[in-house]
Scaffold this active site. Structure first.
Site, PDB file in Angstrom:
ATOM      1  N   GLY A  27       0.811  -1.281  -0.144  1.00 54.51           N
ATOM      2  CA  GLY A  27       0.145   0.051  -0.126  1.00 54.51           C
ATOM      3  C   GLY A  27       0.771   1.344  -0.038  1.00 54.51           C
ATOM      4  O   GLY A  27       2.021   1.320   0.857  1.00 54.51           O
ATOM      5  N   ALA A  38      15.256  11.003  -1.249  1.00 56.05           N
ATOM      6  CA  ALA A  38      16.386  11.112  -0.187  1.00 56.05           C
ATOM      7  C   ALA A  38      17.442   9.774  -0.982  1.00 56.05           C
ATOM      8  O   ALA A  38      18.551  10.053  -0.832  1.00 56.05           O
ATOM      9  CB  ALA A  38      16.144  10.597   1.117  1.00 56.05           C
ATOM     10  N   ARG A  88       0.994  -5.233  -5.503  1.00 53.78           N
ATOM     11  CA  ARG A  88       0.954  -6.335  -4.436  1.00 53.78           C
ATOM     12  C   ARG A  88       1.090  -7.528  -5.535  1.00 53.78           C
ATOM     13  O   ARG A  88       0.240  -7.799  -6.272  1.00 53.78           O
ATOM     14  CB  ARG A  88      -0.183  -6.538  -3.602  1.00 53.78           C
ATOM     15  CG  ARG A  88      -0.495  -5.411  -2.741  1.00 53.78           C
ATOM     16  CD  ARG A  88      -1.523  -5.755  -1.713  1.00 53.78           C
ATOM     17  NE  ARG A  88      -2.228  -4.464  -1.058  1.00 53.78           N
ATOM     18  CZ  ARG A  88      -1.824  -3.716   0.015  1.00 53.78           C
ATOM     19  NH1 ARG A  88      -0.689  -4.204   0.585  1.00 53.78           N
ATOM     20  NH2 ARG A  88      -2.154  -2.703   0.527  1.00 53.78           N
ATOM     21  N   ASP A 119       5.148  -4.924   6.006  1.00 48.98           N
ATOM     22  CA  ASP A 119       5.614  -6.259   6.375  1.00 48.98           C
ATOM     23  C   ASP A 119       5.553  -7.142   5.156  1.00 48.98           C
ATOM     24  O   ASP A 119       6.665  -7.813   5.084  1.00 48.98           O
ATOM     25  CB  ASP A 119       4.269  -6.606   7.303  1.00 48.98           C
ATOM     26  CG  ASP A 119       4.633  -7.235   8.452  1.00 48.98           C
ATOM     27  OD1 ASP A 119       5.853  -7.389   8.765  1.00 48.98           O
ATOM     28  OD2 ASP A 119       3.589  -7.424   9.240  1.00 48.98           O
ATOM     29  N   GLY A 120       4.893  -7.235   4.608  1.00 45.61           N
ATOM     30  CA  GLY A 120       4.862  -8.047   3.372  1.00 45.61           C
ATOM     31  C   GLY A 120       5.790  -7.674   2.266  1.00 45.61           C
ATOM     32  O   GLY A 120       6.820  -8.947   1.687  1.00 45.61           O
ATOM     33  N   THR A 142       4.249   2.753   5.414  1.00 46.62           N
ATOM     34  CA  THR A 142       2.798   2.081   5.633  1.00 46.62           C
ATOM     35  C   THR A 142       2.127   3.011   6.671  1.00 46.62           C
ATOM     36  O   THR A 142       2.552   3.521   7.543  1.00 46.62           O
ATOM     37  CB  THR A 142       2.953   0.888   6.104  1.00 46.62           C
ATOM     38  OG1 THR A 142       1.249   0.552   6.835  1.00 46.62           O
ATOM     39  CG2 THR A 142       3.635   0.425   7.245  1.00 46.62           C
ATOM     40  N   ASP A 144      -0.206   2.320   8.556  1.00 48.50           N
ATOM     41  CA  ASP A 144      -0.572   1.510   9.827  1.00 48.50           C
ATOM     42  C   ASP A 144       0.575   1.780  11.037  1.00 48.50           C
ATOM     43  O   ASP A 144      -0.041   1.610  12.132  1.00 48.50           O
ATOM     44  CB  ASP A 144      -0.507   0.223   9.319  1.00 48.50           C
ATOM     45  CG  ASP A 144      -1.627  -0.257   8.354  1.00 48.50           C
ATOM     46  OD1 ASP A 144      -2.331   0.704   8.239  1.00 48.50           O
ATOM     47  OD2 ASP A 144      -1.685  -1.226   7.902  1.00 48.50           O
ATOM     48  N   ASP A 146       2.856  -0.144  12.126  1.00 44.29           N
ATOM     49  CA  ASP A 146       2.823  -1.544  12.770  1.00 44.29           C
ATOM     50  C   ASP A 146       3.736  -2.341  12.812  1.00 44.29           C
ATOM     51  O   ASP A 146       3.886  -3.410  12.966  1.00 44.29           O
ATOM     52  CB  ASP A 146       1.506  -2.216  12.251  1.00 44.29           C
ATOM     53  CG  ASP A 146       1.401  -2.476  10.901  1.00 44.29           C
ATOM     54  OD1 ASP A 146       2.458  -2.087  10.133  1.00 44.29           O
ATOM     55  OD2 ASP A 146       0.713  -3.470  10.274  1.00 44.29           O
ATOM     56  N   ARG A 179     -26.264  12.878  16.846  1.00 42.76           N
ATOM     57  CA  ARG A 179     -26.185  11.351  16.278  1.00 42.76           C
ATOM     58  C   ARG A 179     -24.765  10.592  16.835  1.00 42.76           C
ATOM     59  O   ARG A 179     -24.025  11.366  17.139  1.00 42.76           O
ATOM     60  CB  ARG A 179     -25.997  11.493  14.620  1.00 42.76           C
ATOM     61  CG  ARG A 179     -27.480  11.762  14.036  1.00 42.76           C
ATOM     62  CD  ARG A 179     -27.190  11.942  12.604  1.00 42.76           C
ATOM     63  NE  ARG A 179     -28.406  12.058  12.150  1.00 42.76           N
ATOM     64  CZ  ARG A 179     -28.695  12.434  10.790  1.00 42.76           C
ATOM     65  NH1 ARG A 179     -27.772  12.943  10.003  1.00 42.76           N
ATOM     66  NH2 ARG A 179     -29.761  12.585  10.141  1.00 42.76           N
ATOM     67  N   ARG A 188      -6.097  -3.129   8.891  1.00 44.71           N
ATOM     68  CA  ARG A 188      -6.317  -4.389   8.669  1.00 44.71           C
ATOM     69  C   ARG A 188      -6.204  -5.484   9.937  1.00 44.71           C
ATOM     70  O   ARG A 188      -6.980  -6.180  10.401  1.00 44.71           O
ATOM     71  CB  ARG A 188      -6.010  -5.323   7.445  1.00 44.71           C
ATOM     72  CG  ARG A 188      -7.115  -6.299   7.254  1.00 44.71           C
ATOM     73  CD  ARG A 188      -6.864  -6.683   5.412  1.00 44.71           C
ATOM     74  NE  ARG A 188      -5.477  -6.186   4.799  1.00 44.71           N
ATOM     75  CZ  ARG A 188      -5.317  -5.817   3.588  1.00 44.71           C
ATOM     76  NH1 ARG A 188      -6.414  -5.847   2.903  1.00 44.71           N
ATOM     77  NH2 ARG A 188      -4.189  -5.470   3.175  1.00 44.71           N
ATOM     78  N   GLU A 204     -15.437   9.084  22.057  1.00 45.57           N
ATOM     79  CA  GLU A 204     -16.183   8.456  23.229  1.00 45.57           C
ATOM     80  C   GLU A 204     -15.857   7.056  23.336  1.00 45.57           C
ATOM     81  O   GLU A 204     -15.660   6.386  24.414  1.00 45.57           O
ATOM     82  CB  GLU A 204     -17.722   8.553  22.931  1.00 45.57           C
ATOM     83  CG  GLU A 204     -18.297  10.003  23.529  1.00 45.57           C
ATOM     84  CD  GLU A 204     -17.975  11.131  22.700  1.00 45.57           C
ATOM     85  OE1 GLU A 204     -17.677  10.603  21.488  1.00 45.57           O
ATOM     86  OE2 GLU A 204     -18.096  12.102  23.029  1.00 45.57           O
ATOM     87  N   GLN A 271      -7.345   8.214   3.551  1.00 45.05           N
ATOM     88  CA  GLN A 271      -6.206   8.160   4.375  1.00 45.05           C
ATOM     89  C   GLN A 271      -4.863   7.930   3.902  1.00 45.05           C
ATOM     90  O   GLN A 271      -3.951   8.087   4.484  1.00 45.05           O
ATOM     91  CB  GLN A 271      -6.708   7.198   5.292  1.00 45.05           C
ATOM     92  CG  GLN A 271      -7.862   7.428   6.322  1.00 45.05           C
ATOM     93  CD  GLN A 271      -8.389   6.196   6.925  1.00 45.05           C
ATOM     94  OE1 GLN A 271      -8.106   5.715   7.836  1.00 45.05           O
ATOM     95  NE2 GLN A 271      -9.033   5.294   6.217  1.00 45.05           N
TER      96      GLN A 271
HETATM   97  O1  F6P Z   1      -1.250  -1.221   4.789  1.00 49.82           O
HETATM   98  C1  F6P Z   1      -2.034  -0.309   4.573  1.00 49.82           C
HETATM   99  C2  F6P Z   1      -3.245  -0.719   4.227  1.00 49.82           C
HETATM  100  O2  F6P Z   1      -4.090   0.925   4.232  1.00 49.82           O
HETATM  101  C3  F6P Z   1      -4.293  -1.007   5.389  1.00 49.82           C
HETATM  102  O3  F6P Z   1      -4.586  -0.425   6.740  1.00 49.82           O
HETATM  103  C4  F6P Z   1      -5.322  -1.498   4.834  1.00 49.82           C
HETATM  104  O4  F6P Z   1      -6.137  -2.746   5.311  1.00 49.82           O
HETATM  105  C5  F6P Z   1      -5.049  -1.867   3.315  1.00 49.82           C
HETATM  106  O5  F6P Z   1      -3.701  -1.276   3.379  1.00 49.82           O
HETATM  107  C6  F6P Z   1      -5.857  -1.720   2.388  1.00 49.82           C
HETATM  108  O6  F6P Z   1      -5.191  -2.057   1.258  1.00 49.82           O
HETATM  109  P1  F6P Z   1      -5.594  -1.835  -0.314  1.00 49.82           P
HETATM  110  O7  F6P Z   1      -5.748  -0.738  -0.686  1.00 49.82           O
HETATM  111  O8  F6P Z   1      -4.994  -3.001  -1.319  1.00 49.82           O
HETATM  112  O9  F6P Z   1      -7.258  -2.317  -0.321  1.00 49.82           O
END
Ligand code: F6P
Length: 339
Positions: A27, A38, A88, A119-120, A142, A144, A146, A179, A188, A204, A271
């Site tokens: 992603g 850079a 990917r 990661d991948g 990424t 995420d 993570d 609301r 994910r 909240e 995002q």
């Molecule tokens: O790894 C980044 C990410 O944005 C995850 O948060 C999300 O689940 C995933 O990629 C979505 O990937 P794609 O754009 O391939 O649907």
């Protein structure tokens, strides 16, 4: 360095690093272009030739390469996305795919590669470096955030600010109508973006995959908190929360609390886009330069990380196998303040 030659004495003589490849994979995330710039300029400053590999591992398999000069990476620092494109690749997961990729690198005389991704992407680099004599250094990119071994991944700060800006707007309309909004944030398998944006927006309730059973806090909020306050509410939901995505959770709440006015907002791929924040640009730049320094220092199979703002080297096998733990203190803080 990539190619090992046996000298007449039998010792291993490594080929001097002359040409590097750089690519983005998985992603995309804002700041990847700053990292490409850079890497390219740090390599050129060290008299290395630079090849941009387009479309991630798929482009490596197909030999989709472009030579990069300094001017090719001019004007990209502030742009979201990735000028090298990303993918990917299912084919790279096969031994045949990796063999093709290696042959393409060899044909182009590429000695070592900088991979910008998550990661991948690093798992792919680790597998290939175990099968073939090619050095990889990784830069974590990424939204995420993570990855084990680094406080920070490129794109996270921009995505966090994008989410906060969006939720601030959602709060205006939520408050006006009284609301409850279920806002779904990407991640994910990771909830940090939902957690930090939830705190930044005063959500909240925050539901993330790392905090099992956090559904109870939602129940508590719906049963007591919401009615007491007679106000609107924001429930941040990480895409990967075990209770399901925002749509599913909201549907359940509509059934259990039919009197509540419930709406869902899935922020989705906005995002991942946008101009990187200053922090993402600076960190991407630091990491890009550090990746070239690591290759010049004959390092391989490591990820460049940041630990308290300092550059660190994290072996790929740790970065991909160990989990990035979430600061549960942040969850406690959020609960404490939501009285
Ligand atoms: O790894 C980044 C990410 O944005 C995850 O948060 C999300 O689940 C995933 O990629 C979505 O990937 P794609 O754009 O391939 O649907």
């Amino acid at each position: 360095m990539a190619t090992k030659n046996m000298s007449s004495e039998g010792s291993i003589k490594r080929k001097k690093l002359q040409k590097i490849g750089v690519f983005t994979s998985g992603g995309d995330s804002p700041g990847m272009n700053a990292a490409i710039r850079a890497v390219t300029r740090a390599a050129l400053a060290n008299k290395l030739k630079v090849v941009g590999i387009r479309r991630g591992y798929q482009g490596m398999i197909e030999g989709d390469f472009i030579n990069l000069k300094s001017s090719d990476v001019s004007g990209i620092l502030q742009l979201g996305g990735t000028m090298l494109k990303t993918a990917r690749s299912a084919e790279f997961r096969t031994a045949e795919g990796r063999e093709k990729a290696f042959q393409q690198l060899k044909k182009a005389d590429i000695d070592a590669v900088v991979v910008i991704g998550g990661d991948g992407s690093f798992t792919g680099a680790l597998v290939m470096s175990q099968e073939y004599d090619i050095s990889f250094v990784g830069i974590p990119g990424t939204i995420d955030n993570d990855m084990y071994g680094t406080d920070y991944t490129i794109g996270y700060d921009t995505a966090l600010n994008t989410v906060v800006e969006a939720v601030d707007k959602i709060k205006d309309t939520a408050r006006s109508h009284g609301r409850i909004f279920f806002v779904e944030v990407m991640g994910r398998e990771a909830g940090l973006l939902a957690l930090t944006s939830g705190i930044a927006c005063g959500a909240e309730v925050i539901l993330i995959p790392e905090a099992k059973g956090d559904f109870n806090s939602l129940k508590k909020f719906l049963d007591k908190g919401y009615r007491n306050k007679e106000t609107s509410g924001i429930v941040m939901v990480a895409e990967g929360d075990e209770a399901g995505g925002a749509l599913k959770i909201a549907e359940d709440v509509r059934k259990s609390h039919p009197d509540l006015d419930v709406r869902v907002s899935i922020l989705g791929h906005i995002q991942r886009g946008g101009s990187p924040t200053a922090k993402d640009r600076v960190n991407a730049t630091k990491m890009g330069v550090a990746a070239i320094e690591a290759l010049l220092d004959d390092q391989k199979s490591i990820m460049i990380g940041l630990d308290n703002e300092k550059i660190v080297h994290v072996p790929f096998n740790k970065a991909v196998k160990l989990n990035h733990t979430i600061d549960t203190n942040l969850l406690d803080i959020q609960k404490l303040l939501n009285i």
